[in-house]
Motif scaffolding. Structure first.
Motif, short mmCIF file in Angstrom:
data_model
loop_
_atom_site.label_atom_id
_atom_site.label_comp_id
_atom_site.label_asym_id
_atom_site.label_seq_id
_atom_site.Cartn_x
_atom_site.Cartn_y
_atom_site.Cartn_z
N ASN A 31 -9.47 -52.06 -5.34
CA ASN A 31 -9.27 -52.70 -4.03
C ASN A 31 -7.85 -52.48 -3.52
OD1 ASN A 31 -11.91 -53.73 -3.68
ND2 ASN A 31 -11.44 -55.34 -5.16
N TYR A 34 -7.88 -49.10 -1.99
CA TYR A 34 -8.53 -49.11 -0.67
C TYR A 34 -7.63 -49.75 0.38
CZ TYR A 34 -12.78 -47.40 -2.84
OH TYR A 34 -13.70 -46.63 -3.51
N THR A 64 -16.08 -56.74 2.04
CA THR A 64 -16.02 -55.47 1.31
C THR A 64 -17.17 -55.39 0.31
OG1 THR A 64 -14.62 -56.27 -0.50
CG2 THR A 64 -13.50 -55.32 1.41
N THR A 66 -17.92 -52.66 -2.98
CA THR A 66 -17.41 -51.51 -3.73
C THR A 66 -18.42 -51.07 -4.78
OG1 THR A 66 -15.13 -52.31 -3.43
CG2 THR A 66 -15.50 -50.67 -5.15
N CYS A 110 -16.26 -47.58 -1.04
CA CYS A 110 -16.08 -48.93 -0.50
C CYS A 110 -16.52 -48.95 0.96
CB CYS A 110 -14.62 -49.35 -0.59
SG CYS A 110 -14.26 -50.98 0.08
N SER A 112 -16.23 -51.53 4.14
CA SER A 112 -15.52 -52.74 4.53
C SER A 112 -15.66 -52.98 6.02
CB SER A 112 -14.04 -52.67 4.15
OG SER A 112 -13.40 -51.59 4.78
#
Length: 140
Positions: A31, A34, A64, A66, A110, A112
């Motif tokens: 994360n 990202y 989000t 993932t 990912c 988001s």
């Protein structure tokens, strides 16, 4: 989606603290990678960095998801690919990949959603036309 569909990429410098005792990047660190991709996308496409205390209107992450596809190991050269795939009224959707440099397939994906957020009022707002145009021009 293919690697060629992404126009924005940023290399990520892996830190020793990113990995566990087996030399794998911890899943929570993905994360962070990202976030780096989102930050530089906004700088390069919209012309500003998120979190700038001088900016009242921001984009904030509101959702989000993932997927972890392959391992990232200490010493790999990685990059984050970022693309805005849709623009809503008050939000946008991004797809991002963590990929080993020169590879074609992602190690992680990912999805988001980011929403417009006005710091002074604590409320959402309609994405400005200038942001939309900049993203549309960049993404083609």
């Amino acid at each position: 989606m293919k690697k060629e569909d992404f126009k924005h990429s940023v290399p990520v410098q892996m830190r020793f603290s990113d990995v566990d005792g087996f030399g794998h990047v911890n899943n929570g660190v993905y994360n962070d990678y990202y976030d780096i991709g989102r930050m530089y996308y906004m700088r390069d496409v919209l012309g500003w960095l998120p979190g700038d205390s001088q900016r009242d209107n921001q984009l904030v992450v509101v959702n989000t998801k993932t997927d972890f596809i392959g391992q990232i190991l200490l010493g790999q050269s990685i990059e984050v690919l970022t693309r805005v795939v849709s623009l809503g009224n008050k939000s946008l959707k991004m797809i991002q990949w963590v990929i080993e440099q020169d590879a074609e397939e992602p190690l992680s994906v990912c999805e988001s959603v980011m929403a417009g957020f006005q710091r002074s009022t604590g409320t959402s707002f309609v994405l400005p036309d200038e942001w939309r145009k900049a993203i549309e021009i960049y993404e083609g």
